[in-house]
Enzyme design. Structure first.
Site, PDB file in Angstrom:
ATOM      1  N   ASP A  37       3.810 -17.519  -1.678  1.00 53.87           N
ATOM      2  CA  ASP A  37       3.072 -17.701  -0.269  1.00 53.87           C
ATOM      3  C   ASP A  37       1.450 -17.562  -0.782  1.00 53.87           C
ATOM      4  OD1 ASP A  37       1.826 -17.513   2.073  1.00 53.87           O
ATOM      5  OD2 ASP A  37       2.789 -15.789   2.831  1.00 53.87           O
ATOM      6  N   HIS A  38       0.925 -18.999  -1.180  1.00 54.30           N
ATOM      7  CA  HIS A  38      -0.290 -19.382  -1.718  1.00 54.30           C
ATOM      8  C   HIS A  38      -1.205 -20.000  -0.915  1.00 54.30           C
ATOM      9  CE1 HIS A  38      -0.316 -17.836  -6.389  1.00 54.30           C
ATOM     10  NE2 HIS A  38       0.601 -16.954  -5.727  1.00 54.30           N
ATOM     11  N   GLY A 106      -1.609  -8.604  -3.125  1.00 59.08           N
ATOM     12  CA  GLY A 106      -1.973  -9.603  -3.105  1.00 59.08           C
ATOM     13  C   GLY A 106      -3.028 -10.058  -4.515  1.00 59.08           C
ATOM     14  N   GLU A 107      -3.492 -11.362  -4.496  1.00 62.31           N
ATOM     15  CA  GLU A 107      -4.157 -11.787  -5.572  1.00 62.31           C
ATOM     16  C   GLU A 107      -5.452 -12.229  -4.859  1.00 62.31           C
ATOM     17  OE1 GLU A 107      -1.223 -13.977  -5.075  1.00 62.31           O
ATOM     18  OE2 GLU A 107       0.162 -12.488  -6.265  1.00 62.31           O
ATOM     19  N   ASN A 110      -5.834 -15.972  -3.517  1.00 66.09           N
ATOM     20  CA  ASN A 110      -5.312 -16.403  -2.295  1.00 66.09           C
ATOM     21  C   ASN A 110      -5.940 -15.627  -1.083  1.00 66.09           C
ATOM     22  OD1 ASN A 110      -2.873 -18.032  -3.348  1.00 66.09           O
ATOM     23  ND2 ASN A 110      -2.073 -16.013  -3.922  1.00 66.09           N
ATOM     24  N   SER A 173       4.177  -1.790  -9.438  1.00 64.06           N
ATOM     25  CA  SER A 173       3.789  -1.858 -10.741  1.00 64.06           C
ATOM     26  C   SER A 173       3.814  -0.502 -11.458  1.00 64.06           C
ATOM     27  CB  SER A 173       2.526  -2.590 -11.017  1.00 64.06           C
ATOM     28  OG  SER A 173       1.534  -2.002 -10.350  1.00 64.06           O
ATOM     29  N   GLY A 174       3.992   0.672 -10.884  1.00 60.30           N
ATOM     30  CA  GLY A 174       3.705   1.785 -11.799  1.00 60.30           C
ATOM     31  C   GLY A 174       3.930   3.083 -10.696  1.00 60.30           C
TER      32      GLY A 174
END
Length: 322
Positions: A37-38, A106-107, A110, A173-174
């Site tokens: 989903d970018h 998210g990143e 995007n 992630s952790g």
């Protein structure tokens, strides 16, 4: 026995092609299909980024068996969580119950496009907690007002709510993300074959849950061509998540990966015609306890041939790992 999926990689293929690939992947025997989903591709050489939700709506009608999933949607910046709740509910109805909403924090690539800045990871995760709470409440079909630290929902209702709530998978992630999201989500999503992460999630999450991962491969009858294509379109993969979540543009990813060599990419990603080698690259996810593993076939130019010639025998070999 793990389930194996196919990735609708919107960064490297146009919308009409993705729908055709979705049909072919179902015919080839994949169990589920995930969609990125970018808003932008990772690298300009990939060259695509259609709107995932329109594509998935078409895929829901073009397929009949495979489960569909976003991998993953960020419901906190580019989208308001109330809008994501409506989109997910509609897709669940269109797919007749085959949809899982995969979400993550998210990143920048995007999310920065809407001009709201890019917050710290702690803030992003806190916003994601609120977003999941809002989506859950709205999927009840009730009238919802929500007043949180980051989001407000004012007298909203999903008028076309699915008969059963949409299951939610969340990227972790952790330890901190597991502690925050295991009580809220149905399933775990992770990008590394980390057995410890699976164990910690299982300890924190009540009841049954799936552990969903993804791995790139680059099938091609010519190994050199496969390595070249993987380097051209997937060298961003070498940066790791801490880097990949922060860079804002394809140009930034190109600069960050300019010294990554083809042999470096080939060390990380199985490339070429050897189906046994490609299958073996999936083993770390199987051994780590992942229940669902999606494959990414790198590059658009060999997708049709991969799905027609290699997908079925590759799936046979991968399923033998389990």
């Amino acid at each position: 026995m793990p389930r194996f999926g196919y990735t609708l990689m919107g960064e490297q293929s146009g919308p009409r092609e993705l729908i055709r690939y979705a049909q072919a992947a179902e015919d080839a025997g994949f169990d589920f299909e995930v969609s990125s989903d970018h808003y932008s591709p990772w690298l300009m050489s990939q060259g695509h980024s259609p709107y995932a939700w329109t594509v998935l709506g078409a895929v829901a009608h073009a397929t009949s068996r495979v489960e569909l999933m976003t991998y993953v949607t960020c419901p906190t910046t580019r989208y308001h969580p109330a809008v994501v709740a409506q989109k997910a509910a509609t897709l669940q109805i269109l797919s007749e119950g085959r949809f899982v909403l995969g979400v993550g924090s998210g990143e920048s690539l995007n999310e920065h496009v809407v001009g709201e800045g890019w917050p710290s990871v702690d803030t992003r995760q806190s916003k994601l907690v609120e977003a999941i709470e809002i989506i859950r409440e709205l999927h009840s079909g009730d009238l919802v007002t929500y007043d949180g630290e980051y989001f407000r929902v004012d007298s909203a209702r999903i008028w076309d709510a699915p008969d059963s709530p949409v299951e939610i998978g969340v990227a972790v992630s952790g330890d901190e993300s597991i502690a925050a999201f295991a009580p809220l989500a149905d399933h775990m999503i992770a990008v590394e074959p980390d057995a410890e992460l699976v164990e910690k999630w299982s300890a924190e999450h009540e009841g049954e849950s799936r552990k969903i991962g993804q791995i790139p491969i680059c099938w091609d009858p010519d190994r050199d061509a496969a390595v070249k294509r993987a380097h051209d379109q997937f060298r961003w993969f070498a940066g790791g998540w801490a880097v990949n979540s922060e860079l804002p543009t394809p140009a930034g990813f190109a600069a960050a990966s300019q010294f990554v060599r083809p042999e470096d990419v080939a060390d990380q990603i199985a490339c070429g015609p050897d189906l046994d080698e490609l299958a073996e690259s999936v083993r770390p996810f199987v051994d780590a306890g992942f229940t669902d593993i999606a494959l990414v076939q790198i590059g658009d130019e060999q997708q049709d041939r991969f799905l027609a010639e290699a997908a079925e025998p590759l799936l046979e070999r991968i399923r033998a790992l389990g």
